[in-house]
Motif scaffolding. Structure first.
Motif, mmCIF file in Angstrom:
data_model
loop_
_atom_site.group_PDB
_atom_site.id
_atom_site.type_symbol
_atom_site.label_atom_id
_atom_site.label_comp_id
_atom_site.label_asym_id
_atom_site.label_seq_id
_atom_site.Cartn_x
_atom_site.Cartn_y
_atom_site.Cartn_z
ATOM 1 N N LYS B 105 69.108 46.628 98.732
ATOM 2 C CA LYS B 105 70.331 47.026 98.048
ATOM 3 C C LYS B 105 70.210 46.672 96.573
ATOM 4 C CE LYS B 105 74.656 48.434 98.054
ATOM 5 N NZ LYS B 105 74.679 48.554 96.592
ATOM 6 N N ARG B 106 69.711 45.471 96.287
ATOM 7 C CA ARG B 106 69.534 45.040 94.899
ATOM 8 C C ARG B 106 68.602 45.993 94.175
ATOM 9 N NH1 ARG B 106 69.145 39.045 92.755
ATOM 10 N NH2 ARG B 106 71.393 38.807 92.591
ATOM 11 N N LYS B 107 67.510 46.301 94.870
ATOM 12 C CA LYS B 107 66.522 47.213 94.319
ATOM 13 C C LYS B 107 67.198 48.547 94.012
ATOM 14 C CE LYS B 107 63.012 50.104 95.959
ATOM 15 N NZ LYS B 107 62.614 50.695 97.198
ATOM 16 N N ALA B 108 67.998 49.022 94.963
ATOM 17 C CA ALA B 108 68.687 50.291 94.784
ATOM 18 C C ALA B 108 69.566 50.241 93.540
ATOM 19 C CB ALA B 108 69.515 50.607 96.017
ATOM 20 N N LEU B 111 67.550 50.867 90.575
ATOM 21 C CA LEU B 111 67.060 52.242 90.500
ATOM 22 C C LEU B 111 68.131 53.171 89.962
ATOM 23 C CD1 LEU B 111 65.091 52.524 93.843
ATOM 24 C CD2 LEU B 111 64.149 52.400 91.544
#
Lengths: 190, 112
Positions: B105-108, B111
């Motif tokens: 989720k953090r990565k998302a 992005l």
């Protein structure tokens, strides 16, 4: 969209864990429980440190990609090695007569540690609390290392031993590291 | 979702032969042993049932285990191993690793 991807990746993690547990059936055939448990924990300990390092490199897309993959690697490896081995050890260690009671007490010990750990984990991850994110990998690497050291000292190798042999070896107080080399004669009865 | 197939499996699974022997239902116990064992070890289910009967009789004469015994002599060491292994399931990074979705989720968020 992003939420969907995260959810899909979560499902993929579960699927990989499922496969890893089945691979552990093969692993336990060839390696001893002590070997899998101690070295599995040590390897995970290393990956947790790397997760911490990835989180310390500042906020970039690459760093968060690395954290996500390392989280996945740690959970998948845990399902391949230490997790199934721990159930085998729990099932084999206690004496047959006391086994139901020992297992019950052990489950109690699990929850005594589990509840504070869940609190701790949530506090470390929540952005409005300590907000450690991936840096909490260092904390878990620390606890994992303590567990590794303790299991190296105290957990004996019980693969290929009968209930009788396990009883005798505990009675003799053979140090955990020396179980593998110790021979119990068929006529020994203590 | 997962309990459903388990419940179906449990329904068609044979009854525990040990339980049947304790109830005195020896013929049914023999059938259960036949269904549970490998073909190669099924030469004589009657022997297996006789062994179970003998074990259960022996168990009856033995003293009931108590919680105090867990902390005496070598059993204390054994109890502590079980407790330690159980407890350390929480401490080997499992709690953060199972938060993989959190990292995704953090990565998302990055992005986006």
């Amino acid at each position: 969209m992003a939420d969907n991807t995260a959810f899909a990746l979560g499902l993929i993690t579960s699927a990989l864990q499922w496969i890893m547990v089945m691979l552990s059936w093969v692993l336990t055939t060839y390696l001893g429980r002590r070997t899998i448990y101690v070295y599995g924990q040590l390897i995970n300990c290393g990956f947790l440190v790397v997760l911490g390092i990835a989180a310390s490199c500042g906020a970039s897309k690459a760093a968060s990609n690395a954290q996500a993959s390392l989280g996945l690697i740690v959970s998948v490896l845990f399902c391949l090695g230490p997790a199934p081995a721990s159930w085998v050890i729990i099932g084999e260690t206690s004496s047959v007569r006391l086994r139901p009671l020992t297992t019950g007490i052990g489950r109690g010990a699990y929850y005594i540690v589990n509840i504070p750990c869940i609190f701790l984990a949530s506090y470390m991850l929540n952005t409005d609390k300590w907000d450690l994110g991936g840096k909490s990998g260092y904390v878990w690497a620390g606890t994992a290392f303590i567990c590794t050291a303790m299991s190296y000292i105290w957990i004996p190798e019980m693969k290929h031993r009968s209930f009788r042999e396990i009883d005798i070896l505990f009675q003799r107080r053979v140090p955990a590291r020396k179980w593998k080399q110790t021979v119990v004669d068929i006529n020994d009865d203590e | 979702m997962f309990p459903t197939p388990l419940a179906i499996l449990l329904f068609i699974a044979p009854e525990s032969p040990w339980w049947l022997v304790r109830q005195g239902r020896l013929a049914e116990a023999e059938k259960a042993v036949k269904r549970l064992g490998r073909a190669s070890s099924n030469d004589n289910p009657a022997d297996a049932v006789a062994m179970m009967r003998r074990t259960i009789e022996l168990e009856k004469t033995e003293k009931k285990p108590s919680l105090i015994e867990l902390w005496k002599g070598t059993d204390r060491y054994r109890t502590l191993i079980v407790c330690g292994v159980y407890a350390s399931q929480n401490l080997t990074g499992n709690l953060i690793a199972n938060q993989a979705v959190y990292f995704f989720k953090r990565k998302a968020n990055y992005l986006l």
